[in-house]
Design a protein around this motif. Structure first.
Motif: not given
Length: 312
Positions: A145-146, A162-163, A169-171, A187-189
């Motif tokens: 959910g993001t 590129d993220y 957040k995602v993994v 993990e990207l916040l």
């Protein structure tokens, strides 16, 4: 005769029971067939949907999509709506395959992004039986959910992804170009970005996770944020304050003598800015505005005044 009188009511009861069972089965089956609504929410310009049985179709507003559809956005823009709470914004020159299954409550969504840029808005957190993932040539991103943005491009034989995450957040998990998983993830916040690169021999993260600056937000992305916020208000959801901050420029800092501003321009729009001291060298932005081309500038030269650098 008595035996026959008993058998007839039993037979009637059995037939009635069978009828009820069939009705229930049909009802459940019909519900499964209506499990998800996946459609084109808005489209403009050159957008083609390729389907195995029917071939290429020009996309149109409210067009219902099917699992396995291959979408190609040329000189145009596309917004998809999945169920009632998931939106996908595709920029021009973007290609992806859409795979959907499950139910609206327990949804399974996979987007195979071949090239281009997708911004995703998953308004409600997914439950444990649902998943939403984006596959690129060199990695897989899982979300619950993001609002993440993914850009895939190829340069000199190397695939880059590129993220960027603007809410939630995602993994991100790495994989080879052959699709073999690699035991390395991050993990990207919210407010963070990272780049993955891969060639025939290696897949890895390009540098460390870093914070996104507001100067990196292109005008087209700001328009998408505005759409997300407006849709949230129409659906009586929260105000999406997490996105609003990306629409407001920071208050300009007091100028320091000797400082000059460098503008990175793409198609007549400011893509990014840097402030450097006169006599220092400017660095190329980590993110690039397109999968082909380069900055028309010699980065080995020191800056001697206000400078404008264009993408060619």
């Amino acid at each position: 005769m008595k035996g026959k009188k008993i058998i007839i009511p039993i037979a009637v009861a059995v037939v009635a029971l069978v009828g009820v069972i069939i009705a229930v089965v049909l009802l459940v089956s019909n519900k499964k067939e209506e499990y998800r609504i996946v459609k084109v929410y808005q489209t403009q310009g050159d957008v083609i949907v390729s389907r195995e049985k029917t071939g290429a179709i020009n996309a149109y507003d409210n067009m219902v999509l099917e699992t396995g559809d291959y979408v190609k956005v040329g000189k145009g823009l596309l917004t998809l709506k999945l169920d009632d709470d998931k939106y996908v914004y595709a920029d021009e020159n973007t290609e992806f395959e859409l795979l959907v299954s499950g139910s609206a409550a327990n949804s399974k969504t996979t987007i195979n992004l071949v090239e281009g840029t997708l911004t995703n808005d998953i308004q409600n957190k997914l439950n444990d039986e649902s998943y939403y993932e984006i596959n690129t040539p060199n990695s897989t991103m899982s979300v619950r959910g993001t609002v993440p943005r993914i850009i895939v491009y190829k340069k000199d034989g190397v695939y880059y992804t590129d993220y960027q995450v603007f809410e939630g957040k995602v993994v991100i998990k790495l994989k080879t170009l052959d699709g073999e998983p690699i035991e390395k993830s991050v993990e990207l916040l919210s407010g963070q970005t990272v780049t993955v690169y891969a060639d025939d021999t290696i897949t890895d993260f390009l540098g460390d996770v870093r914070e996104i600056t507001i100067d990196e937000i292109p005008e087209e992305l700001k328009k998408q944020f505005e759409k997300i916020i407006n849709i949230a208000h129409e659906a009586d959801l929260n105000s999406r304050d997490g996105l609003s901050k990306w629409l407001v420029k920071d208050e300009p800092e007091e100028e320091v003598e000797g400082e000059v501003e460098v503008l990175f321009m793409y198609k007549g729009q400011v893509f990014a800015t840097q402030t450097v001291m006169t006599g220092d060298k400017v660095k190329a932005p980590i993110l690039q505005p397109a999968d082909s081309g380069s900055w028309d500038y010699d980065f080995s030269k020191p800056v001697d005044g206000e400078t404008e650098i264009n993408w060619k």
